[in-house]
Scaffold this motif. Structure first.
Motif, PDB file in Angstrom:
ATOM      1  N   VAL A 194      15.574  -7.129 -10.450  1.00 34.38           N
ATOM      2  CA  VAL A 194      14.593  -6.692 -11.450  1.00 34.38           C
ATOM      3  C   VAL A 194      13.187  -6.693 -10.864  1.00 34.38           C
ATOM      4  O   VAL A 194      12.421  -5.748 -11.063  1.00 34.38           O
ATOM      5  N   TYR A 195      12.853  -7.729 -10.106  1.00 33.53           N
ATOM      6  CA  TYR A 195      11.520  -7.783  -9.503  1.00 33.53           C
ATOM      7  C   TYR A 195      11.323  -6.699  -8.449  1.00 33.53           C
ATOM      8  O   TYR A 195      10.224  -6.177  -8.286  1.00 33.53           O
ATOM      9  N   ILE A 196      12.381  -6.351  -7.720  1.00 27.96           N
ATOM     10  CA  ILE A 196      12.272  -5.257  -6.750  1.00 27.96           C
ATOM     11  C   ILE A 196      11.985  -3.945  -7.471  1.00 27.96           C
ATOM     12  O   ILE A 196      11.103  -3.176  -7.064  1.00 27.96           O
ATOM     13  N   ILE A 197      12.699  -3.696  -8.559  1.00 30.64           N
ATOM     14  CA  ILE A 197      12.489  -2.460  -9.326  1.00 30.64           C
ATOM     15  C   ILE A 197      11.079  -2.419  -9.898  1.00 30.64           C
ATOM     16  O   ILE A 197      10.373  -1.414  -9.771  1.00 30.64           O
ATOM     17  N   ILE A 198      10.651  -3.520 -10.516  1.00 29.85           N
ATOM     18  CA  ILE A 198       9.298  -3.566 -11.088  1.00 29.85           C
ATOM     19  C   ILE A 198       8.253  -3.406  -9.990  1.00 29.85           C
ATOM     20  O   ILE A 198       7.251  -2.698 -10.163  1.00 29.85           O
ATOM     21  N   GLY A 199       8.475  -4.055  -8.861  1.00 27.31           N
ATOM     22  CA  GLY A 199       7.530  -3.963  -7.750  1.00 27.31           C
ATOM     23  C   GLY A 199       7.367  -2.545  -7.254  1.00 27.31           C
ATOM     24  O   GLY A 199       6.247  -2.076  -7.035  1.00 27.31           O
TER      25      GLY A 199
ATOM     26  N   VAL B 266       7.996   0.247  -8.892  1.00 25.72           N
ATOM     27  CA  VAL B 266       7.373   1.073  -9.935  1.00 25.72           C
ATOM     28  C   VAL B 266       5.872   0.801 -10.053  1.00 25.72           C
ATOM     29  O   VAL B 266       5.084   1.727 -10.262  1.00 25.72           O
ATOM     30  N   GLU B 267       5.469  -0.436  -9.889  1.00 24.04           N
ATOM     31  CA  GLU B 267       4.066  -0.798 -10.098  1.00 24.04           C
ATOM     32  C   GLU B 267       3.213  -0.748  -8.826  1.00 24.04           C
ATOM     33  O   GLU B 267       2.038  -0.400  -8.881  1.00 24.04           O
ATOM     34  N   ILE B 268       3.776  -1.115  -7.696  1.00 22.75           N
ATOM     35  CA  ILE B 268       2.983  -1.244  -6.475  1.00 22.75           C
ATOM     36  C   ILE B 268       2.795   0.093  -5.757  1.00 22.75           C
ATOM     37  O   ILE B 268       1.718   0.360  -5.218  1.00 22.75           O
ATOM     38  N   VAL B 269       3.802   0.931  -5.760  1.00 19.40           N
ATOM     39  CA  VAL B 269       3.704   2.216  -5.053  1.00 19.40           C
ATOM     40  C   VAL B 269       2.514   3.061  -5.543  1.00 19.40           C
ATOM     41  O   VAL B 269       1.750   3.572  -4.716  1.00 19.40           O
ATOM     42  N   PRO B 270       2.302   3.206  -6.860  1.00 24.84           N
ATOM     43  CA  PRO B 270       1.116   3.976  -7.291  1.00 24.84           C
ATOM     44  C   PRO B 270      -0.214   3.357  -6.841  1.00 24.84           C
ATOM     45  O   PRO B 270      -1.159   4.080  -6.526  1.00 24.84           O
ATOM     46  N   LEU B 271      -0.273   2.025  -6.797  1.00 23.84           N
ATOM     47  CA  LEU B 271      -1.507   1.377  -6.340  1.00 23.84           C
ATOM     48  C   LEU B 271      -1.765   1.685  -4.861  1.00 23.84           C
ATOM     49  O   LEU B 271      -2.910   1.885  -4.458  1.00 23.84           O
ATOM     50  N   VAL B 272      -0.711   1.713  -4.075  1.00 22.76           N
ATOM     51  CA  VAL B 272      -0.852   2.024  -2.650  1.00 22.76           C
ATOM     52  C   VAL B 272      -1.253   3.483  -2.471  1.00 22.76           C
ATOM     53  O   VAL B 272      -2.139   3.802  -1.667  1.00 22.76           O
TER      54      VAL B 272
ATOM     55  N   ILE C 127      -4.133  -6.330  -4.366  1.00 21.51           N
ATOM     56  CA  ILE C 127      -4.167  -7.741  -3.983  1.00 21.51           C
ATOM     57  C   ILE C 127      -3.988  -8.631  -5.207  1.00 21.51           C
ATOM     58  O   ILE C 127      -3.155  -9.553  -5.195  1.00 21.51           O
ATOM     59  N   LEU C 128      -4.734  -8.360  -6.265  1.00 19.33           N
ATOM     60  CA  LEU C 128      -4.628  -9.159  -7.477  1.00 19.33           C
ATOM     61  C   LEU C 128      -3.235  -9.052  -8.094  1.00 19.33           C
ATOM     62  O   LEU C 128      -2.632 -10.059  -8.475  1.00 19.33           O
ATOM     63  N   TYR C 129      -2.702  -7.853  -8.161  1.00 18.95           N
ATOM     64  CA  TYR C 129      -1.372  -7.651  -8.723  1.00 18.95           C
ATOM     65  C   TYR C 129      -0.325  -8.354  -7.869  1.00 18.95           C
ATOM     66  O   TYR C 129       0.596  -8.984  -8.407  1.00 18.95           O
ATOM     67  N   SER C 130      -0.454  -8.278  -6.559  1.00 16.17           N
ATOM     68  CA  SER C 130       0.518  -8.907  -5.670  1.00 16.17           C
ATOM     69  C   SER C 130       0.535 -10.424  -5.825  1.00 16.17           C
ATOM     70  O   SER C 130       1.609 -11.040  -5.854  1.00 16.17           O
ATOM     71  N   ILE C 131      -0.635 -11.028  -5.919  1.00 20.51           N
ATOM     72  CA  ILE C 131      -0.713 -12.479  -6.099  1.00 20.51           C
ATOM     73  C   ILE C 131      -0.052 -12.890  -7.411  1.00 20.51           C
ATOM     74  O   ILE C 131       0.755 -13.825  -7.452  1.00 20.51           O
ATOM     75  N   THR C 132      -0.378 -12.189  -8.483  1.00 20.28           N
ATOM     76  CA  THR C 132       0.214 -12.488  -9.785  1.00 20.28           C
ATOM     77  C   THR C 132       1.718 -12.241  -9.770  1.00 20.28           C
ATOM     78  O   THR C 132       2.503 -13.037 -10.297  1.00 20.28           O
ATOM     79  N   PHE C 133       2.132 -11.149  -9.156  1.00 23.40           N
ATOM     80  CA  PHE C 133       3.535 -10.767  -9.083  1.00 23.40           C
ATOM     81  C   PHE C 133       4.350 -11.808  -8.315  1.00 23.40           C
ATOM     82  O   PHE C 133       5.427 -12.224  -8.754  1.00 23.40           O
ATOM     83  N   ILE C 134       3.829 -12.264  -7.191  1.00 23.19           N
ATOM     84  CA  ILE C 134       4.531 -13.260  -6.380  1.00 23.19           C
ATOM     85  C   ILE C 134       4.623 -14.594  -7.114  1.00 23.19           C
ATOM     86  O   ILE C 134       5.667 -15.260  -7.080  1.00 23.19           O
TER      87      ILE C 134
END
Length: 69
Positions: free
Chosen positions: A8-13, A15-21, A30-37
């Motif tokens: 589930v975290y891989i799927i959410i990651g 979906v959410e991280i690719v657009p930011l990149v 950076i903020l999303y990654s810290i919170t996500f981890i």
């Protein structure tokens, strides 16, 4: 259960991280990654039965220091 959480975290990651990149939003990434981890680690620990202490008391102490209560 742990494998399900990881999937589930891989799927959410993705979906959410690719657009930011793609939009080159470094600060948000950076903020999303810290919170996500942090959320991922806590989810794994909870699924393994590890008791996580409540952050209420330390937060209360910090707030009282700031507002002087």
């Amino acid at each position: 259960m742990v494998i399900l959480i990881i999937l589930v975290y891989i799927i959410i990651g993705v979906v959410e991280i690719v657009p930011l990149v793609k939009k080159n939003q470094k600060k948000e990434l950076i903020l999303y990654s810290i919170t996500f981890i942090a959320a991922f680690i806590m989810s794994i620990l909870l699924s393994l039965g590890v008791k996580i202490p409540s952050p209420a008391k330390p937060i209360e102490k910090v707030v009282k220091m700031i507002i002087g209560g």
